[in-house]
Design a protein around this motif. Sequence first.
Motif, PDB file in Angstrom:
ATOM      1  N   PRO A 112      61.963  84.916  23.358  1.00 43.59           N
ATOM      2  CA  PRO A 112      63.092  84.354  22.597  1.00 43.59           C
ATOM      3  C   PRO A 112      63.722  85.433  21.726  1.00 43.59           C
ATOM      4  O   PRO A 112      63.058  86.373  21.291  1.00 43.59           O
ATOM      5  CB  PRO A 112      62.436  83.256  21.747  1.00 43.59           C
ATOM      6  CG  PRO A 112      61.014  83.705  21.596  1.00 43.59           C
ATOM      7  CD  PRO A 112      60.671  84.400  22.883  1.00 43.59           C
ATOM      8  N   ILE A 113      65.017  85.292  21.487  1.00 42.86           N
ATOM      9  CA  ILE A 113      65.764  86.279  20.704  1.00 42.86           C
ATOM     10  C   ILE A 113      66.314  85.642  19.434  1.00 42.86           C
ATOM     11  O   ILE A 113      66.892  84.560  19.463  1.00 42.86           O
ATOM     12  CB  ILE A 113      66.934  86.851  21.526  1.00 42.86           C
ATOM     13  CG1 ILE A 113      66.413  87.542  22.795  1.00 42.86           C
ATOM     14  CG2 ILE A 113      67.762  87.825  20.691  1.00 42.86           C
ATOM     15  CD1 ILE A 113      67.511  87.966  23.745  1.00 42.86           C
ATOM     16  N   SER A 114      66.130  86.333  18.301  1.00 42.76           N
ATOM     17  CA  SER A 114      66.702  85.917  17.023  1.00 42.76           C
ATOM     18  C   SER A 114      67.652  87.000  16.521  1.00 42.76           C
ATOM     19  O   SER A 114      67.408  88.195  16.728  1.00 42.76           O
ATOM     20  CB  SER A 114      65.603  85.683  15.980  1.00 42.76           C
ATOM     21  OG  SER A 114      64.823  84.557  16.292  1.00 42.76           O
ATOM     22  N   VAL A 115      68.717  86.579  15.857  1.00 43.77           N
ATOM     23  CA  VAL A 115      69.685  87.509  15.287  1.00 43.77           C
ATOM     24  C   VAL A 115      69.420  87.630  13.792  1.00 43.77           C
ATOM     25  O   VAL A 115      69.420  86.640  13.067  1.00 43.77           O
ATOM     26  CB  VAL A 115      71.130  87.035  15.534  1.00 43.77           C
ATOM     27  CG1 VAL A 115      72.118  88.024  14.921  1.00 43.77           C
ATOM     28  CG2 VAL A 115      71.385  86.866  17.023  1.00 43.77           C
ATOM     29  N   SER A 116      69.185  88.855  13.343  1.00 45.68           N
ATOM     30  CA  SER A 116      68.850  89.101  11.939  1.00 45.68           C
ATOM     31  C   SER A 116      70.066  89.662  11.203  1.00 45.68           C
ATOM     32  O   SER A 116      70.515  90.774  11.484  1.00 45.68           O
ATOM     33  CB  SER A 116      67.685  90.090  11.864  1.00 45.68           C
ATOM     34  OG  SER A 116      67.295  90.301  10.540  1.00 45.68           O
TER      35      SER A 116
END
Length: 222
Positions: free
Chosen positions: A38-42
């Motif tokens: 999964p990818i999260s945007v910081s």
Amino acid sequence: MNEVNRNVLLEEITKAVFEELQKQQLITINDWKNKYVPISVSARHIHLEQEHVDILFGKGYQLTKYRDISQPGQYACNETVTIKGPRGMIENVRVLYPIRKQTQVEVAESDARRLGIHPPVRESGDLKGSAPITVIGPKGVVNLEEGCIIADRHIHMTPEDAKRFGVKNGQKVSVEISGPKGGIMHNVTIRVKDTYALDMHIDVDDANAFGLKGNEFGKIIP
């Protein structure tokens, strides 16, 4: 969104994506479990040491929780600061918990240009020789001689995850992104710790370049 709800949502998204790919005979369950993250945007944010919490918000001030973030025991705080460089400033930069040994400001390249600074791309905690920056709080100001970085692309995972993916701590991998603006992100650092939750972190510039919003998955290419 709290951590429980986020995990439930990710599970539902994962299931739906996998079922569609399997239906099209494009992927097997082993492919999914051993390759996709999964990818999260910081967004831009700051980690504070206790001395700087006291200066910025007042002696003995305790940070307060706003919402959980992807890693267990960590959260975004209600508190925000302003960061300032030679050319400009950015307000409402979120403080993250827990307290760190050394204050660290994380920005994207587009933020750096706006501020007029030149932070290096670094792993979290690698601050020696990083960019200077001024941090302004409601009670005081901190002038950092170093401490501002552009965070490297990285994937948090447990030792069990690392074994399953066939990678090790500190290894650099590439991650394939699907979609209309898809492509391959190189130089993604693997970070392994038994308290981590599986999640890839990228900044806003990377997200915009690949058309990502933070609820997608990427395929690890060792």
